[in-house]
Design a protein around this motif. Structure first.
Motif, PDB file in Angstrom:
ATOM      1  N   ASN A 127      -3.931  12.940  -1.934  1.00 16.15           N
ATOM      2  CA  ASN A 127      -4.947  12.700  -3.044  1.00 16.15           C
ATOM      3  C   ASN A 127      -5.406  11.241  -2.932  1.00 16.15           C
ATOM      4  O   ASN A 127      -6.512  10.996  -3.306  1.00 16.15           O
ATOM      5  CB  ASN A 127      -4.343  12.776  -4.553  1.00 16.15           C
ATOM      6  N   HIS A 128      -4.677  10.315  -2.254  1.00 19.59           N
ATOM      7  CA  HIS A 128      -5.035   8.710  -2.180  1.00 19.59           C
ATOM      8  C   HIS A 128      -5.615   8.705  -0.590  1.00 19.59           C
ATOM      9  O   HIS A 128      -5.495   9.324   0.251  1.00 19.59           O
ATOM     10  CB  HIS A 128      -3.851   8.145  -2.218  1.00 19.59           C
ATOM     11  N   ARG A 147      -3.094   1.317   3.193  1.00 20.01           N
ATOM     12  CA  ARG A 147      -4.316   1.291   2.470  1.00 20.01           C
ATOM     13  C   ARG A 147      -5.787   1.128   2.918  1.00 20.01           C
ATOM     14  O   ARG A 147      -6.768   1.580   2.391  1.00 20.01           O
ATOM     15  CB  ARG A 147      -4.145   0.689   1.045  1.00 20.01           C
ATOM     16  N   HIS A 200      -5.123   6.949   2.422  1.00 18.42           N
ATOM     17  CA  HIS A 200      -4.483   6.022   3.184  1.00 18.42           C
ATOM     18  C   HIS A 200      -4.517   6.515   4.786  1.00 18.42           C
ATOM     19  O   HIS A 200      -5.122   7.378   5.356  1.00 18.42           O
ATOM     20  CB  HIS A 200      -3.030   6.303   2.963  1.00 18.42           C
TER      21      HIS A 200
END
Length: 174
Positions: free
Chosen positions: A117-118, A141, A120
């Motif tokens: 979901n992020h 990130r 990276h």
């Protein structure tokens, strides 16, 4: 170009470059026995050319018709087959042309966007691209940070790019 000048210029070049035309096999130049010559060579790395130069430093070679000649940093350098009086002096311009024709081996590895979901990023040194198989266990990130991690891994990777026996080194830059 003297041997010192040649070694300095080669030292500033990318050691992983593989040149279609370069030189190796240092010997006493037949034209002037007290000068150094290297034989033309194909598909040779800058590192191997520099090694040939360092191997000649302070070495004593036998001249074509006899005599002992020690090559120092002040010795002029030629590109000529052993036993030939022809060839050409190695100049700044000649060396620049040789180096410009080189191709850096493709380095293995890639940066990838991690699933989830992020946003990276991670990196892997895939065996499919000639790497060692390592994949980073941590994700960053930013893509730039993952690229920095991959470049750091390449500095110690034991894989060998195709067509060379030199370890993977360097960055993805140039």
């Amino acid at each position: 170009m003297t041997l010192d000048e040649l070694l300095t210029a080669l030292g500033h070049a990318d050691q992983t470059h593989v040149l279609p035309n370069g030189f190796n096999n240092p010997h006493s130049y037949r034209g002037y026995y007290d000068e150094l010559a290297f034989e033309p060579a194909e598909n040779i790395s800058v590192a191997d050319m520099a090694a040939a130069g360092w191997a000649a430093m302070d070495e004593t070679f036998e001249g074509y018709k006899g005599g002992q000649f020690t090559m120092t940093g002040d010795t002029d350098c030629w590109l000529s087959f052993e036993g030939w009086a022809g060839g050409e002096p190695i100049t700044t311009e000649l060396l620049a042309r040789l180096l410009a024709a080189g191709a850096r081996p493709t380095l293995p590895g890639e940066v990838f966007q991690a699933p989830g979901n992020h946003v990276h990023f991670g990196y892997r040194c895939s065996t499919e691209t000639g790497g060692c198989g390592y994949e980073s266990p941590f994700h960053t990130r930013t893509e730039a940070a993952a690229q920095q991690g991959l470049d750091g891994h390449r500095a110690t990777c034991t894989a060998r790019p195709a067509g060379t026996d030199q370890p993977v080194t360097g960055t993805s830059g140039a």
